[in-house]
Design an enzyme around this catalytic site. Sequence first.
Site, short mmCIF file in Angstrom:
data_model
loop_
_atom_site.label_atom_id
_atom_site.label_comp_id
_atom_site.label_asym_id
_atom_site.label_seq_id
_atom_site.Cartn_x
_atom_site.Cartn_y
_atom_site.Cartn_z
CE LYS A 194 -1.97 -1.66 3.69
NZ LYS A 194 -1.65 -3.09 3.60
N GLY A 252 -7.39 -7.52 1.03
CA GLY A 252 -7.12 -8.95 0.89
C GLY A 252 -7.77 -9.52 -0.36
CE LYS A 257 -5.98 -2.44 3.84
NZ LYS A 257 -6.50 -3.44 4.80
#
Length: 337
Positions: free
Chosen positions: A123, A152, A223
């Site tokens: 990330k 995931g 995220k």
Amino acid sequence: MRQARLFVIGLGAVGLGLMRLLAKKRDAYAREFGIDVRVVGVADSRGVWVKNDLDPAEVLKVKQELGTVAEVGESGDALEIMEDVEFDVLVELTPTDIETGEPGLSHIMKAIELGRHVVTANKGPLAVAYGEIMEAAEEAGVVVRYEATAGGAMPVFNLVRETLKSVDIHSIEGVLNGTVNYILTRMEEEGISLKDAIAEAQSRGIAEADPSMDIEGWDTACKVVILANAILGLDCTIKDVDVTGIEDITPEAIRIAEERGYRIKLIGRADSDGELSVRPCLVPKSDPVAKVRGVMNIVRLETDVAGDIYVSGRGAGPLETASAVMSDVLSIAESVG
């Protein structure tokens, strides 16, 4: 038979999960999709092992018995040797650094410079330099995929890219960290403290030895940035996210919320106006977002004509994350051959 030659940098939990997945399913990929997936190089923090067709099971054995691929390959830096490796796709799986994006950012930019495609579960580079990476990839005519970065095995980006082309998405929100969701679930179920819930998660291999990235909300913030840039078309970095973690959540707060018909969830949110946030929220029990338990993640996409669309999946686990990585690899091999 199309070929996908992989150079895998990073042999931590996800990297080894990828090796396990390939050892189990590589033949199936060839049989079902006509794609010969070959590992032609692997690198860890101490060295690099390059070979025309590395056996993933052998890589696992070397890491388990010798600790580093440098023992069978050579010592050195993956960045320095990259030019000498004949590969099609860089699989970048080094640890996340949300301040600099390194070393993953340099690996990704070097691969793009060499005209190679990139798949990453890291990330950090995307949270600090998404625009730079995608602009460089477009100029080089290569593909960068990152399905594993936002949850995931939860297929958010591929869903939007392939299936939701006809709609506009106005906002994205949801539970984006499986570790935190597990901790909050256990606090609710057992009435235990945050400290005890973290210890339990660590004992089960769900939480890291230092869980601060998760607990303080920074993993979720990464995220949110990636989702906002990739799906909403924003130009933002992690510095643009208003972040509050779960450090101050108590069993009492969870109990009171429960009695009033709510659950406390750590919610990441981004909207098309550029408002980005991570914070604990009271979510009605009837809401699908409140119903995800344990390490499960969920994302709600608010669309203009299709209403709310929900995507859910396991947000933690090496094999789950590796499956998302392989989805991207296979997608690239199918689309660009």
